[in-house]
Motif scaffolding. Structure first.
Motif, mmCIF file in Angstrom:
data_model
loop_
_atom_site.group_PDB
_atom_site.id
_atom_site.type_symbol
_atom_site.label_atom_id
_atom_site.label_comp_id
_atom_site.label_asym_id
_atom_site.label_seq_id
_atom_site.Cartn_x
_atom_site.Cartn_y
_atom_site.Cartn_z
ATOM 1 N N LEU A 1 0.814 -1.215 0.000
ATOM 2 C CA LEU A 1 0.000 0.000 0.000
ATOM 3 C C LEU A 1 0.849 1.267 0.000
ATOM 4 C CD1 LEU A 1 -3.057 -0.663 2.344
ATOM 5 C CD2 LEU A 1 -2.944 -0.743 -0.148
ATOM 6 N N ALA A 2 2.117 1.168 0.381
ATOM 7 C CA ALA A 2 2.996 2.339 0.344
ATOM 8 C C ALA A 2 3.162 2.880 -1.070
ATOM 9 C CB ALA A 2 4.366 1.979 0.920
ATOM 10 N N PHE A 3 2.863 2.048 -2.070
ATOM 11 C CA PHE A 3 3.013 2.443 -3.471
ATOM 12 C C PHE A 3 1.668 2.723 -4.144
ATOM 13 C CE2 PHE A 3 6.671 -0.006 -2.232
ATOM 14 C CZ PHE A 3 7.730 0.644 -2.829
ATOM 15 N N MET A 4 0.572 2.580 -3.400
ATOM 16 C CA MET A 4 -0.763 2.637 -3.989
ATOM 17 C C MET A 4 -1.509 3.909 -3.590
ATOM 18 S SD MET A 4 -0.526 -0.233 -5.548
ATOM 19 C CE MET A 4 0.604 -1.636 -5.401
ATOM 20 N N PRO A 5 -2.594 4.238 -4.294
ATOM 21 C CA PRO A 5 -3.388 5.407 -3.914
ATOM 22 C C PRO A 5 -3.988 5.255 -2.524
ATOM 23 C CG PRO A 5 -4.501 4.111 -5.614
ATOM 24 C CD PRO A 5 -3.112 3.574 -5.496
ATOM 25 N N HIS A 6 -4.187 6.392 -1.865
ATOM 26 C CA HIS A 6 -4.712 6.404 -0.499
ATOM 27 C C HIS A 6 -6.240 6.322 -0.560
ATOM 28 C CE1 HIS A 6 -4.109 8.003 3.819
ATOM 29 N NE2 HIS A 6 -5.317 7.473 3.723
ATOM 30 N N VAL A 7 -6.766 5.102 -0.504
ATOM 31 C CA VAL A 7 -8.207 4.856 -0.545
ATOM 32 C C VAL A 7 -8.554 3.851 0.555
ATOM 33 C CG1 VAL A 7 -8.360 5.322 -3.032
ATOM 34 C CG2 VAL A 7 -8.004 2.968 -2.240
ATOM 35 N N PRO A 8 -9.838 3.689 0.885
ATOM 36 C CA PRO A 8 -10.217 2.682 1.874
ATOM 37 C C PRO A 8 -9.801 1.275 1.447
ATOM 38 C CG PRO A 8 -11.998 4.238 1.558
ATOM 39 C CD PRO A 8 -10.981 4.535 0.488
ATOM 40 N N ILE A 9 -9.681 0.408 2.437
ATOM 41 C CA ILE A 9 -9.188 -0.947 2.192
ATOM 42 C C ILE A 9 -10.086 -1.987 2.855
ATOM 43 C CG2 ILE A 9 -6.791 -0.198 1.961
ATOM 44 C CD1 ILE A 9 -6.333 -1.147 4.871
ATOM 45 N N VAL A 10 -9.937 -3.227 2.416
ATOM 46 C CA VAL A 10 -10.433 -4.408 3.122
ATOM 47 C C VAL A 10 -9.255 -5.372 3.192
ATOM 48 C CG1 VAL A 10 -12.002 -6.386 3.100
ATOM 49 C CG2 VAL A 10 -12.801 -4.145 2.300
ATOM 50 N N VAL A 11 -8.893 -5.791 4.403
ATOM 51 C CA VAL A 11 -7.757 -6.688 4.598
ATOM 52 C C VAL A 11 -8.265 -8.078 4.945
ATOM 53 C CG1 VAL A 11 -5.711 -7.170 5.992
ATOM 54 C CG2 VAL A 11 -6.235 -4.818 5.309
ATOM 55 N N ILE A 12 -7.741 -9.067 4.231
ATOM 56 C CA ILE A 12 -8.196 -10.447 4.407
ATOM 57 C C ILE A 12 -7.002 -11.358 4.658
ATOM 58 C CG2 ILE A 12 -9.320 -12.416 3.295
ATOM 59 C CD1 ILE A 12 -11.008 -10.416 1.715
ATOM 60 N N ASN A 13 -7.126 -12.201 5.685
ATOM 61 C CA ASN A 13 -6.122 -13.212 5.980
ATOM 62 C C ASN A 13 -6.641 -14.598 5.615
ATOM 63 O OD1 ASN A 13 -4.621 -11.223 7.904
ATOM 64 N ND2 ASN A 13 -3.429 -13.126 7.919
ATOM 65 N N PRO A 14 -5.878 -15.363 4.836
ATOM 66 C CA PRO A 14 -6.265 -16.755 4.590
ATOM 67 C C PRO A 14 -5.978 -17.610 5.818
ATOM 68 C CG PRO A 14 -4.155 -16.312 3.576
ATOM 69 C CD PRO A 14 -4.634 -14.996 4.144
ATOM 70 N N SER A 15 -6.383 -18.863 5.755
ATOM 71 C CA SER A 15 -6.102 -19.808 6.829
ATOM 72 C C SER A 15 -5.407 -21.026 6.247
ATOM 73 C CB SER A 15 -7.401 -20.249 7.520
ATOM 74 O OG SER A 15 -7.134 -21.313 8.424
ATOM 75 N N ARG A 16 -4.238 -21.333 6.747
ATOM 76 C CA ARG A 16 -3.491 -22.487 6.231
ATOM 77 C C ARG A 16 -4.063 -23.806 6.729
ATOM 78 N NH1 ARG A 16 2.790 -20.293 5.976
ATOM 79 N NH2 ARG A 16 2.247 -18.279 5.034
ATOM 80 N N GLU A 17 -5.007 -23.734 7.662
ATOM 81 C CA GLU A 17 -5.684 -24.954 8.102
ATOM 82 C C GLU A 17 -6.742 -25.402 7.099
ATOM 83 O OE1 GLU A 17 -3.558 -23.130 11.123
ATOM 84 O OE2 GLU A 17 -5.370 -22.249 10.254
ATOM 85 N N LEU A 18 -7.138 -24.502 6.202
ATOM 86 C CA LEU A 18 -8.177 -24.826 5.220
ATOM 87 C C LEU A 18 -7.547 -25.318 3.921
ATOM 88 C CD1 LEU A 18 -10.529 -21.746 5.740
ATOM 89 C CD2 LEU A 18 -10.892 -24.097 6.561
ATOM 90 N N PRO A 19 -8.185 -26.259 3.233
ATOM 91 C CA PRO A 19 -7.628 -26.792 1.980
ATOM 92 C C PRO A 19 -7.653 -25.748 0.872
ATOM 93 C CG PRO A 19 -9.833 -27.655 2.362
ATOM 94 C CD PRO A 19 -9.456 -26.911 3.606
ATOM 95 N N PHE A 20 -6.852 -25.994 -0.148
ATOM 96 C CA PHE A 20 -6.735 -25.037 -1.248
ATOM 97 C C PHE A 20 -8.052 -24.832 -1.993
ATOM 98 C CE2 PHE A 20 -1.974 -26.082 -1.507
ATOM 99 C CZ PHE A 20 -1.639 -24.986 -0.731
ATOM 100 N N ASP A 21 -8.883 -25.874 -2.065
ATOM 101 C CA ASP A 21 -10.148 -25.698 -2.782
ATOM 102 C C ASP A 21 -11.056 -24.697 -2.063
ATOM 103 O OD1 ASP A 21 -10.548 -27.815 -0.735
ATOM 104 O OD2 ASP A 21 -12.565 -27.921 -1.564
ATOM 105 N N GLN A 22 -10.920 -24.582 -0.737
ATOM 106 C CA GLN A 22 -11.670 -23.571 0.002
ATOM 107 C C GLN A 22 -11.157 -22.165 -0.330
ATOM 108 O OE1 GLN A 22 -14.467 -24.006 1.510
ATOM 109 N NE2 GLN A 22 -14.305 -25.069 3.462
ATOM 110 N N HIS A 23 -9.856 -22.045 -0.524
ATOM 111 C CA HIS A 23 -9.295 -20.753 -0.909
ATOM 112 C C HIS A 23 -9.794 -20.347 -2.297
ATOM 113 C CE1 HIS A 23 -6.676 -21.722 2.456
ATOM 114 N NE2 HIS A 23 -6.231 -20.477 2.435
#
Length: 268
Positions: free
Chosen positions: A133-155
């Motif tokens: 984001l240091a290189f991107m325009p200053h706009v609102p965001i949504v931050v999402i964390n994946p879970s490594r406990e979940l299988p790839f098909d869920q991702h």
């Protein structure tokens, strides 16, 4: 269909930010130059909100976590210098993604801190978000964390949910998959050396150049563990959000200036 006005796969080593480059600004110069180019294209795309997929934020075991605070802020320190950032959160889009995922039976939860709303409602920004984001325009965001406990098909399915939520929104939305790659390139690094690091990074580059991101889901878990990338989960979410038929990847750069691999790519 690709509903995003701009998308990219970026690294998040702190030294990429010019203010944190220290005495060796040339060490990540190639990546920094690619990030500056990506930032210009993101600016030209004029997003209303940027979704950032990060491996380093607030994790919930077995669930995708989605920021739902009023703001997010953080400080990154490298080489005796600091870089601070505060961003508003697009709570409407965040809530829509969470609800859509839950309706599909995908384990996902909104996260907040301090208060339900107002100035005290503020989650921490991690370096996986701050650096791109240091290189991107200053706009609102949504931050999402994946879970490594979940299988790839869920991702993959979760990526599809993000895409559907964006399509229903009237906002111009951009997507960043914040990814560093294999962390076992250097014997003196914190994770040591393993030959799988070079091999896995080369496979990732091949899949990107050939628009085959879905094949990352077929990599052997032991191979992934040996190489220690942190980008596979976010990239698979992006692959679900932007199907191959609607996706065009422009590979920009790769380097290993320290112990981990750095890749920059545009995804349109």
């Amino acid at each position: 269909m690709n509903p995003f006005v701009f998308s990219c796969i970026t690294p998040h080593g702190g030294e990429i930010i010019p203010e944190l480059s220290g005495a060796l600004p040339e060490r990540m110069h190639l990546t920094r130059s690619s990030m500056q180019n990506i930032g210009k294209k993101m600016q030209a795309a004029n997003p209303d909100v940027i979704i950032v997929l990060t491996p380093h934020g607030t994790r919930i075991d077995g669930m995708f976590s989605i920021s739902h605070s009023e703001k997010m802020s953080g400080i990154l320190e490298e080489h005796g210098a600091t870089y601070e950032m505060t961003r508003d959160v697009d709570r409407e889009l965040a809530a829509a993604i969470t609800e859509a995922a839950q309706n599909k039976g995908i384990p996902a939860a909104s996260i907040n801190f301090g208060a339900a709303a107002g100035p005290a409602s503020q989650l921490r920004l991690d370096w996986g978000v701050i650096v791109p984001l240091a290189f991107m325009p200053h706009v609102p965001i949504v931050v999402i964390n994946p879970s490594r406990e979940l299988p790839f098909d869920q991702h993959m399915r979760f990526g599809q949910v993000i895409s559907q939520s964006v399509q229903k929104s009237e906002k111009r939305v951009a997507l960043i998959a914040s990814c560093d790659w294999s962390h076992a390139h250097d014997l003196d690094g914190p994770y040591g050396f393993h030959p799988a690091a070079k091999a896995l990074d080369e496979e990732v580059i091949h899949y990107m150049k050939n628009n085959e991101l879905e094949k990352l889901a077929d990599l052997d878990p032991d191979y992934i563990e040996a190489a220690k990338p942190d980008g596979i989960w976010q990239t698979i979410i992006l692959a679900g959000a932007i199907p191959a038929a609607s996706r065009r990847i422009q590979f920009l750069s790769y380097e290993v200036p320290t112990y981990f691999g750095l890749i920059c790519a545009e995804v349109q």
